[in-house]
Scaffold this motif. Structure first.
Motif, PDB file in Angstrom:
ATOM      1  N   GLY A 172      -4.701 -15.674   1.187  1.00  0.00           N
ATOM      2  CA  GLY A 172      -4.711 -16.475   2.544  1.00  0.00           C
ATOM      3  C   GLY A 172      -3.665 -16.689   3.105  1.00  0.00           C
ATOM      4  N   GLU A 173      -2.588 -16.114   2.774  1.00  0.00           N
ATOM      5  CA  GLU A 173      -1.181 -16.272   3.243  1.00  0.00           C
ATOM      6  C   GLU A 173      -0.873 -15.091   4.503  1.00  0.00           C
ATOM      7  N   LYS A 174      -0.333 -15.086   5.446  1.00  0.00           N
ATOM      8  CA  LYS A 174      -0.090 -14.073   6.496  1.00  0.00           C
ATOM      9  C   LYS A 174       0.818 -13.092   5.796  1.00  0.00           C
ATOM     10  N   ILE A 175       0.534 -11.752   5.683  1.00  0.00           N
ATOM     11  CA  ILE A 175       1.313 -10.766   5.127  1.00  0.00           C
ATOM     12  C   ILE A 175       2.476 -10.460   6.130  1.00  0.00           C
ATOM     13  N   GLN A 176       3.799 -10.339   5.435  1.00  0.00           N
ATOM     14  CA  GLN A 176       4.920  -9.810   6.374  1.00  0.00           C
ATOM     15  C   GLN A 176       4.996  -8.550   6.214  1.00  0.00           C
ATOM     16  N   ASN A 177       5.081  -8.021   4.903  1.00  0.00           N
ATOM     17  CA  ASN A 177       5.326  -6.542   4.432  1.00  0.00           C
ATOM     18  C   ASN A 177       4.643  -6.160   3.268  1.00  0.00           C
ATOM     19  N   LEU A 178       4.447  -4.736   3.221  1.00  0.00           N
ATOM     20  CA  LEU A 178       3.325  -4.355   2.214  1.00  0.00           C
ATOM     21  C   LEU A 178       4.126  -2.932   1.894  1.00  0.00           C
ATOM     22  N   TRP A 179       4.083  -2.753   0.764  1.00  0.00           N
ATOM     23  CA  TRP A 179       4.758  -1.377  -0.151  1.00  0.00           C
ATOM     24  C   TRP A 179       4.011  -1.186  -1.294  1.00  0.00           C
ATOM     25  N   ILE A 180       4.426   0.195  -1.661  1.00  0.00           N
ATOM     26  CA  ILE A 180       3.765   0.573  -3.006  1.00  0.00           C
ATOM     27  C   ILE A 180       4.852   0.821  -3.987  1.00  0.00           C
ATOM     28  N   GLU A 181       4.618   0.613  -5.314  1.00  0.00           N
ATOM     29  CA  GLU A 181       5.723   0.914  -6.521  1.00  0.00           C
ATOM     30  C   GLU A 181       4.934   1.724  -7.303  1.00  0.00           C
ATOM     31  N   PRO A 182       5.382   2.830  -7.687  1.00  0.00           N
ATOM     32  CA  PRO A 182       6.720   3.183  -7.423  1.00  0.00           C
ATOM     33  C   PRO A 182       6.878   3.743  -5.987  1.00  0.00           C
ATOM     34  N   GLU A 183       7.993   3.622  -5.309  1.00  0.00           N
ATOM     35  CA  GLU A 183       7.971   4.041  -3.749  1.00  0.00           C
ATOM     36  C   GLU A 183       7.702   5.451  -3.355  1.00  0.00           C
ATOM     37  N   TYR A 184       8.094   6.143  -4.128  1.00  0.00           N
ATOM     38  CA  TYR A 184       7.993   7.760  -4.064  1.00  0.00           C
ATOM     39  C   TYR A 184       6.882   8.371  -4.796  1.00  0.00           C
ATOM     40  N   VAL A 185       5.951   8.543  -3.899  1.00  0.00           N
ATOM     41  CA  VAL A 185       4.662   9.247  -4.732  1.00  0.00           C
ATOM     42  C   VAL A 185       4.414  10.412  -4.022  1.00  0.00           C
ATOM     43  N   THR A 186       3.963  11.366  -4.677  1.00  0.00           N
ATOM     44  CA  THR A 186       3.730  12.815  -4.140  1.00  0.00           C
ATOM     45  C   THR A 186       2.271  12.727  -3.969  1.00  0.00           C
ATOM     46  N   PRO A 187       2.060  13.187  -2.471  1.00  0.00           N
ATOM     47  CA  PRO A 187       0.612  13.244  -2.238  1.00  0.00           C
ATOM     48  C   PRO A 187       0.083  14.430  -2.750  1.00  0.00           C
ATOM     49  N   ASN A 188      -1.190  14.534  -2.794  1.00  0.00           N
ATOM     50  CA  ASN A 188      -2.036  15.919  -3.291  1.00  0.00           C
ATOM     51  C   ASN A 188      -1.860  16.912  -2.207  1.00  0.00           C
ATOM     52  N   SER A 189      -1.506  18.038  -2.712  1.00  0.00           N
ATOM     53  CA  SER A 189      -1.134  18.982  -1.780  1.00  0.00           C
ATOM     54  C   SER A 189      -2.515  19.422  -0.779  1.00  0.00           C
ATOM     55  N   SER A 190      -3.507  19.233  -1.487  1.00  0.00           N
ATOM     56  CA  SER A 190      -4.928  19.619  -0.798  1.00  0.00           C
ATOM     57  C   SER A 190      -5.384  18.668   0.091  1.00  0.00           C
ATOM     58  N   ALA A 191      -4.996  17.371  -0.107  1.00  0.00           N
ATOM     59  CA  ALA A 191      -5.156  16.286   0.981  1.00  0.00           C
ATOM     60  C   ALA A 191      -4.084  16.649   2.259  1.00  0.00           C
ATOM     61  N   LEU A 192      -2.988  16.925   1.980  1.00  0.00           N
ATOM     62  CA  LEU A 192      -2.084  17.364   3.024  1.00  0.00           C
ATOM     63  C   LEU A 192      -2.597  18.534   3.770  1.00  0.00           C
ATOM     64  N   SER A 193      -2.943  19.467   3.126  1.00  0.00           N
ATOM     65  CA  SER A 193      -3.584  20.749   3.742  1.00  0.00           C
ATOM     66  C   SER A 193      -4.764  20.329   4.742  1.00  0.00           C
ATOM     67  N   ALA A 194      -5.719  19.372   4.162  1.00  0.00           N
ATOM     68  CA  ALA A 194      -6.951  18.930   4.867  1.00  0.00           C
ATOM     69  C   ALA A 194      -6.509  18.243   6.196  1.00  0.00           C
ATOM     70  N   ILE A 195      -5.489  17.313   5.900  1.00  0.00           N
ATOM     71  CA  ILE A 195      -4.731  16.533   7.170  1.00  0.00           C
ATOM     72  C   ILE A 195      -4.338  17.616   8.165  1.00  0.00           C
ATOM     73  N   GLN A 196      -3.654  18.728   7.962  1.00  0.00           N
ATOM     74  CA  GLN A 196      -3.294  19.529   8.905  1.00  0.00           C
ATOM     75  C   GLN A 196      -4.390  20.382   9.448  1.00  0.00           C
ATOM     76  N   GLU A 197      -5.253  20.512   9.045  1.00  0.00           N
ATOM     77  CA  GLU A 197      -6.435  21.443   9.343  1.00  0.00           C
ATOM     78  C   GLU A 197      -7.623  20.742  10.073  1.00  0.00           C
ATOM     79  N   SER A 198      -7.445  19.492  10.079  1.00  0.00           N
ATOM     80  CA  SER A 198      -8.442  18.534  10.732  1.00  0.00           C
ATOM     81  C   SER A 198      -8.253  18.431  12.067  1.00  0.00           C
ATOM     82  N   GLU A 199      -9.511  18.254  12.606  1.00  0.00           N
ATOM     83  CA  GLU A 199      -9.641  17.922  14.154  1.00  0.00           C
ATOM     84  C   GLU A 199      -9.772  16.414  14.677  1.00  0.00           C
ATOM     85  N   ILE A 200     -10.215  15.604  13.587  1.00  0.00           N
ATOM     86  CA  ILE A 200     -10.121  14.390  13.843  1.00  0.00           C
ATOM     87  C   ILE A 200      -9.745  13.714  12.561  1.00  0.00           C
ATOM     88  N   ILE A 201      -9.191  12.707  12.648  1.00  0.00           N
ATOM     89  CA  ILE A 201      -8.890  11.897  11.359  1.00  0.00           C
ATOM     90  C   ILE A 201      -9.312  10.275  11.535  1.00  0.00           C
TER      91      ILE A 201
END
Length: 173
Positions: free
Chosen positions: A20-49
């Motif tokens: 119920g409070e206004k959010i100023q900042n948002l982050w994930i821990e651990p900070e450095y996460v490696t995304p799935n390579s298939s997801a990254l490929s799909a993003i690059q091949e997409s025509e619409i996200i």
């Protein structure tokens, strides 16, 4: 994790979504996460996200807090359609406008949106749900394309009608 305007640090989806409070900042821990390579490929091949709809701070934004994923989306030639929620979400986006949804998303993720889709048929939501319908508006300064369409679900008034949403997106494709 989230930090509120009052300096409180919240941990976890439930705490953030119900604060119920206004959010100023948002982050994930651990900070450095490696995304799935298939997801990254799909993003690059997409025509619409399509980004959203969903709980802004706890479902939509966290996916884009992975720097490599946000960079992939930004470097993609695909249309990036941000689907604004139909209604505010109790404890998470109380009082938010369509502009607030877009600005918070872009500020916290750094993702550049090319299309902004809003509902142009806001239906009255019973006060017991403690949600407000979000109305479309002209976003001065937004360089992308603004799209408004009837996206309302006549039964679940604070939700998108999936067929109407699909048609509105496909119309832009």
């Amino acid at each position: 994790k989230a930090k509120t305007d009052n300096g409180k640090v919240l941990t976890g989806e439930s705490a953030i979504g119900k604060s119920g409070e206004k959010i100023q900042n948002l982050w994930i821990e651990p900070e450095y996460v490696t995304p799935n390579s298939s997801a990254l490929s799909a993003i690059q091949e997409s025509e619409i996200i399509i980004i959203g709809p969903g709980s802004l701070y706890t479902s939509v934004i966290p996916n884009f807090l992975i720097p490599e994923l946000s960079r992939a989306v930004n470097s993609s030639k695909a249309k990036k359609i941000f689907v604004c929620n139909i209604a505010t979400q109790l404890g998470e986006t109380d009082g938010f406008t369509a502009r607030d949804h877009l600005e918070v998303f872009q500020k916290l993720t750094g993702v550049a949106i090319t299309h902004f889709l809003t509902n142009d048929n806001p239906l009255p939501i019973d006060a017991s749900y403690k949600q407000d319908a979000i109305t479309p508006l002209n976003l001065q300064g937004f360089s992308g394309k603004q799209i408004s369409a009837d996206l309302s679900d006549p039964i679940h008034l604070s939700h998108h009608d999936p067929d109407k949403l699909a048609k509105a997106i496909l119309k832009e494709y």
